[in-house]
Write a protein that holds these residues in place. Structure first.
Motif, PDB file in Angstrom:
ATOM      1  N   LEU A 269      -6.345   4.977  34.213  1.00 32.00           N
ATOM      2  CA  LEU A 269      -5.454   5.552  35.220  1.00 32.00           C
ATOM      3  C   LEU A 269      -4.986   6.935  34.799  1.00 32.00           C
ATOM      4  CD1 LEU A 269      -3.289   2.368  35.859  1.00 32.00           C
ATOM      5  CD2 LEU A 269      -5.364   3.083  37.045  1.00 32.00           C
TER       6      LEU A 269
ATOM      7  N   ASP B 153       0.790   8.209  38.108  1.00 35.39           N
ATOM      8  CA  ASP B 153       1.823   7.194  38.297  1.00 35.39           C
ATOM      9  C   ASP B 153       2.008   6.996  39.793  1.00 35.39           C
ATOM     10  OD1 ASP B 153       4.128   5.695  38.573  1.00 35.39           O
ATOM     11  OD2 ASP B 153       5.297   6.860  37.135  1.00 35.39           O
TER      12      ASP B 153
ATOM     13  N   ILE C 139      -6.512  -1.966  30.451  1.00 31.95           N
ATOM     14  CA  ILE C 139      -5.994  -0.895  31.298  1.00 31.95           C
ATOM     15  C   ILE C 139      -5.481   0.210  30.387  1.00 31.95           C
ATOM     16  CG2 ILE C 139      -4.288  -0.237  33.042  1.00 31.95           C
ATOM     17  CD1 ILE C 139      -4.269  -3.208  33.928  1.00 31.95           C
TER      18      ILE C 139
ATOM     19  N   MET D 223      -3.361   3.555  30.459  1.00 34.93           N
ATOM     20  CA  MET D 223      -2.371   4.198  31.324  1.00 34.93           C
ATOM     21  C   MET D 223      -2.438   5.722  31.213  1.00 34.93           C
ATOM     22  SD  MET D 223      -1.049   1.654  32.869  1.00 34.93           S
ATOM     23  CE  MET D 223       0.444   2.285  33.616  1.00 34.93           C
TER      24      MET D 223
ATOM     25  N   VAL E 226      -3.139  -3.747  27.682  1.00 30.33           N
ATOM     26  CA  VAL E 226      -2.556  -2.717  28.530  1.00 30.33           C
ATOM     27  C   VAL E 226      -2.025  -1.649  27.574  1.00 30.33           C
ATOM     28  CG1 VAL E 226      -0.828  -2.144  30.258  1.00 30.33           C
ATOM     29  CG2 VAL E 226      -1.974  -4.372  30.334  1.00 30.33           C
TER      30      VAL E 226
ATOM     31  N   THR F  91      -0.219   1.495  26.832  1.00 27.12           N
ATOM     32  CA  THR F  91       0.815   2.324  27.441  1.00 27.12           C
ATOM     33  C   THR F  91       1.202   3.511  26.579  1.00 27.12           C
ATOM     34  OG1 THR F  91       2.561   0.972  26.470  1.00 27.12           O
ATOM     35  CG2 THR F  91       1.791   0.348  28.675  1.00 27.12           C
TER      36      THR F  91
ATOM     37  N   ASN G 189      -0.125  -6.934  25.770  1.00 31.22           N
ATOM     38  CA  ASN G 189       0.492  -6.299  26.920  1.00 31.22           C
ATOM     39  C   ASN G 189       1.992  -6.262  26.697  1.00 31.22           C
ATOM     40  OD1 ASN G 189       1.423  -5.410  29.371  1.00 31.22           O
ATOM     41  ND2 ASN G 189       0.689  -7.153  30.541  1.00 31.22           N
ATOM     42  N   PRO G 190       2.541  -5.108  26.353  1.00 32.97           N
ATOM     43  CA  PRO G 190       1.843  -3.845  26.082  1.00 32.97           C
ATOM     44  C   PRO G 190       1.119  -3.912  24.739  1.00 32.97           C
ATOM     45  CG  PRO G 190       4.176  -3.599  25.597  1.00 32.97           C
ATOM     46  CD  PRO G 190       4.005  -4.972  26.179  1.00 32.97           C
TER      47      PRO G 190
END
Length: 180
Positions: free
Chosen positions: A65, A68, A100, A102, A118, A120, A132-133
């Motif tokens: 990604l 935001d 994922i 970020m 995830v 972050t 996660n995170p």
């Protein structure tokens, strides 16, 4: 689903179907180094903000990604707000299934991202992260030493066998310990 809907779906996904993940990301303006296996096509709406180094594997289901989307909710007399950030992935990185990454994350060299993570925050060189995170759960170079000492090498696989026989011959039949 009608024929016209099917044709539209095929046209919308044609580039994804015909190009490998690395070629697809390059075609969208992203940067990909040499000797990469990019097994996803989920690069968000600003793929040109993604750069990937050499010897990187991005497995299936990974999402990278670069914005935001929650800023859609933030508006005042000046209008809606936007937040875009680059993602940089270094050399010799493995990103596990369905992870994922970020916006604004930098993953340095010699990093393993565990499946389903995830990410972050940025990941320092030589780390294994998961969760996660995502948190640091190990050291790449310790894992490398373990793999060299305990896992079968390419040269030691019996290439005269078909794939299934070759794997069945070397599979570790033990299971991990139970959770406590």
């Amino acid at each position: 689903m009608g024929l016209i809907s099917i044709i539209r779906l095929i046209k919308a996904n044609y580039r994804k179907i015909t190009l490998s993940g690395d070629m697809y990301l390059r075609s969208l303006g992203g940067s990909v180094g040499d000797n990469c296996r990019i097994l996803t096509t989920s690069f968000g709406s600003e793929p040109w903000l993604i750069s990937i180094g050499n010897n990187v594997t991005v497995t299936s289901g990974v999402k990278i990604l670069t914005h935001d989307g929650a800023t859609w909710l933030i508006r005042d007399f000046n209008g809606r707000r936007y937040s875009y950030k680059k993602v940089e992935i270094g050399n010799n990185v493995f990103i596990g299934v369905n992870s994922i990454i970020m916006p604004g994350v930098k993953i340095e060299d010699y990093v393993i991202i565990a499946a389903g993570s995830v990410v972050t925050k940025s990941v320092p060189e030589g780390s294994i992260v998961g969760g996660n995170p995502a948190k640091i759960i190990g050291d790449f170079f310790d894992y490398e030493a373990k793999a060299i000492n305990n896992f079968i090498s390419d040269n030691n696989l019996n290439k005269s066998l078909d794939y299934r026989e070759r794997i069945d011959e070397v599979v570790d039949k033990s299971f991990k310990t139970f959770l406590k």
